[in-house]
Design a protein around this motif. Structure first.
Motif, PDB file in Angstrom:
ATOM      1  N   UNK A 284       0.831  -1.207   0.000  1.00  0.00           N
ATOM      2  CA  UNK A 284       0.000   0.000   0.000  1.00  0.00           C
ATOM      3  C   UNK A 284       0.864   1.256   0.000  1.00  0.00           C
ATOM      4  N   UNK A 285       1.867   1.270   0.861  1.00  0.00           N
ATOM      5  CA  UNK A 285       2.715   2.453   0.990  1.00  0.00           C
ATOM      6  C   UNK A 285       3.498   2.726  -0.291  1.00  0.00           C
ATOM      7  N   UNK A 286       4.095   1.703  -0.870  1.00  0.00           N
ATOM      8  CA  UNK A 286       4.989   1.918  -2.014  1.00  0.00           C
ATOM      9  C   UNK A 286       4.273   1.957  -3.353  1.00  0.00           C
ATOM     10  N   UNK A 287       3.012   1.540  -3.418  1.00  0.00           N
ATOM     11  CA  UNK A 287       2.302   1.578  -4.699  1.00  0.00           C
ATOM     12  C   UNK A 287       1.405   2.790  -4.832  1.00  0.00           C
ATOM     13  N   UNK A 288       1.137   3.497  -3.716  1.00  0.00           N
ATOM     14  CA  UNK A 288       0.252   4.658  -3.745  1.00  0.00           C
ATOM     15  C   UNK A 288       1.064   5.909  -4.042  1.00  0.00           C
ATOM     16  N   UNK A 289       0.717   6.595  -5.103  1.00  0.00           N
ATOM     17  CA  UNK A 289       1.507   7.755  -5.520  1.00  0.00           C
ATOM     18  C   UNK A 289       0.903   9.072  -5.027  1.00  0.00           C
ATOM     19  N   UNK A 290      -0.373   9.060  -4.661  1.00  0.00           N
ATOM     20  CA  UNK A 290      -1.011  10.280  -4.193  1.00  0.00           C
ATOM     21  C   UNK A 290      -0.667  10.527  -2.738  1.00  0.00           C
ATOM     22  N   UNK A 291      -0.333  11.747  -2.374  1.00  0.00           N
ATOM     23  CA  UNK A 291       0.141  12.031  -1.026  1.00  0.00           C
ATOM     24  C   UNK A 291      -0.934  11.742   0.018  1.00  0.00           C
ATOM     25  N   UNK A 292      -0.476  11.173   1.100  1.00  0.00           N
ATOM     26  CA  UNK A 292      -1.305  10.916   2.280  1.00  0.00           C
ATOM     27  C   UNK A 292      -2.415   9.894   2.062  1.00  0.00           C
ATOM     28  N   UNK A 293      -2.335   9.121   0.977  1.00  0.00           N
ATOM     29  CA  UNK A 293      -3.277   8.022   0.827  1.00  0.00           C
ATOM     30  C   UNK A 293      -2.728   6.803   1.561  1.00  0.00           C
ATOM     31  N   UNK A 294      -3.616   5.863   1.803  1.00  0.00           N
ATOM     32  CA  UNK A 294      -3.182   4.652   2.497  1.00  0.00           C
ATOM     33  C   UNK A 294      -3.606   4.664   3.948  1.00  0.00           C
ATOM     34  N   UNK A 295      -3.865   3.488   4.473  1.00  0.00           N
ATOM     35  CA  UNK A 295      -4.298   3.367   5.865  1.00  0.00           C
ATOM     36  C   UNK A 295      -3.140   3.708   6.789  1.00  0.00           C
ATOM     37  N   UNK A 296      -3.447   4.410   7.854  1.00  0.00           N
ATOM     38  CA  UNK A 296      -2.416   4.761   8.823  1.00  0.00           C
ATOM     39  C   UNK A 296      -1.723   6.071   8.512  1.00  0.00           C
ATOM     40  N   UNK A 297      -2.390   6.996   7.803  1.00  0.00           N
ATOM     41  CA  UNK A 297      -1.738   8.266   7.458  1.00  0.00           C
ATOM     42  C   UNK A 297      -1.709   9.213   8.649  1.00  0.00           C
ATOM     43  N   UNK A 298      -1.175  10.387   8.438  1.00  0.00           N
ATOM     44  CA  UNK A 298      -0.894  11.277   9.569  1.00  0.00           C
ATOM     45  C   UNK A 298      -2.152  11.765  10.277  1.00  0.00           C
ATOM     46  N   UNK A 299      -3.266  11.906   9.564  1.00  0.00           N
ATOM     47  CA  UNK A 299      -4.485  12.382  10.204  1.00  0.00           C
ATOM     48  C   UNK A 299      -4.989  11.369  11.229  1.00  0.00           C
ATOM     49  N   UNK A 300      -4.986  10.105  10.857  1.00  0.00           N
ATOM     50  CA  UNK A 300      -5.420   9.062  11.779  1.00  0.00           C
ATOM     51  C   UNK A 300      -4.430   8.907  12.928  1.00  0.00           C
ATOM     52  N   UNK A 301      -3.148   9.024  12.607  1.00  0.00           N
ATOM     53  CA  UNK A 301      -2.116   8.893  13.636  1.00  0.00           C
ATOM     54  C   UNK A 301      -2.209  10.021  14.664  1.00  0.00           C
ATOM     55  N   UNK A 302      -2.591  11.207  14.211  1.00  0.00           N
ATOM     56  CA  UNK A 302      -2.759  12.328  15.128  1.00  0.00           C
ATOM     57  C   UNK A 302      -3.885  12.047  16.124  1.00  0.00           C
ATOM     58  N   UNK A 303      -4.959  11.403  15.668  1.00  0.00           N
ATOM     59  CA  UNK A 303      -6.041  11.019  16.572  1.00  0.00           C
ATOM     60  C   UNK A 303      -5.561   9.996  17.603  1.00  0.00           C
TER      61      UNK A 303
END
Length: 318
Positions: A284-303
């Motif tokens: 997921x991390x290495x195949x997603x080219x759009x910024x901040x996509x993918x489970x576990x991104x910074x918005x969720x981590x901030x929560x």
């Protein structure tokens, strides 16, 4: 085929899930290893023979100019190293927690927001088969009334985890982070909570808690009780969710739905392990080219950092 240039910072031979996941990716090339511990470097060189070795992360990043880095560092260094990479538009995949405390978490989230690269904190249970399957099954329970979480990690801990300055705390922010993440993922932030923590170790140098009990209240109608501890050498993890239409038990190797409707009983015996979860996460991390996509991104981590801060604030009052 273009390959993503990857730098590994302070991974050890114990990070074998990472190693297996990285080896499974055809579009990733490990170009560098960074660690002051030569024993760790020797072990990793067995798997990544062509990688260039560094002892200082800024030199490694400036020299190699990688596309991405993977971090496994003491918690107080997460903000510093992640910021250095993200400011240079280098994507960061890092071990939990998101940051040492909520103050650092807000700073790191702001850096990630303004970067053209991705920041993902590893929450591998979201990618594990039983926890993935559990999400849709929770809806079959009707109104959720009570949740019981019990997580035990092994007793041993290294020196930097004993210090609040370098770790930020004990089981709540460290091994408990995985279940803090699942609580937010399945149920969101609570309306209120009460947390009690204890240090039961016989080690006088240990400042951090090794036992925590947390009670989370949602709309005065749903209660989650979570227990995190590292007071034995046995590992255990189990979530039980009770609703007015049935209950669900989640474990690493088994998922059991007991519906009050006999036609809806469901049992999943899971042979997948965390290597499979890490492979999904890395893909997921290495195949997603759009910024901040993918489970576990910074918005969720901030929560997650906010919920951890709520726990420690409550523990201080108690």
């Amino acid at each position: 085929m273009h390959k993503t240039k990857l730098l590994l910072i302070c991974l050890t031979k114990n990070s074998w899930e990472h190693i297996e996941a990285i080896k499974s990716l055809k579009n990733v090339d490990v170009v560098g290893l960074c660690d002051k511990n030569l024993n760790n470097i020797r072990e990793l060189k067995k798997y990544f023979k062509d990688a260039i070795v560094f002892s200082e992360y800024k030199t490694a990043i400036n020299t190699l100019q990688p596309d991405a880095i993977i971090l496994s560092l003491p918690h107080q260094l997460h903000l510093e190293v992640s910021k250095f990479a993200l400011d240079r538009n280098i994507s960061v995949l890092k071990e939990k927690p998101f940051a040492l405390n909520l103050k650092d978490a807000k700073k790191l989230a702001e850096v990630a927001k303004n970067s053209d690269s991705k920041l993902m904190t590893i929450s591998q249970r979201r990618f594990h088969k039983t926890y993935e399957k559990a999400g849709p099954l929770i809806a079959k329970l009707g109104k959720v009334i009570y949740v019981d979480i019990d997580f035990a990690f092994n007793k041993s801990t290294n020196d930097w985890r004993k210090s609040k300055k370098t770790s930020g705390g004990g089981v709540v922010i460290d091994c408990g982070y995985h279940f803090i993440d699942l609580i937010n993922h399945y149920f969101g932030l609570p309306d209120s909570l009460e947390c009690n923590i204890w240090n039961l170790t016989d080690d006088p140098t240990c400042e951090t808690e090794d036992y925590a009990e947390i009670e989370l209240i949602y709309n005065k109608s749903k209660i989650i009780q979570a227990k995190f501890h590292r007071v034995s050498f046995l590992k255990k993890e189990r979530i039980r969710i009770y609703g007015d239409k049935g209950n669900l038990t989640i474990m690493k190797s088994k998922l059991i739905l007991h519906s009050y409707n006999p036609e809806q009983k469901y049992t999943l015996i899971c042979k997948a392990d965390f290597v499979d979860a890490f492979k999904k996460l890395h893909k997921t991390f290495f195949s997603t080219k759009t910024k901040n996509l993918g489970i576990g991104n910074y918005k969720e981590s901030l929560l997650n950092s906010l919920l951890i801060e709520m726990c420690y604030t409550s523990a201080e009052k108690n």
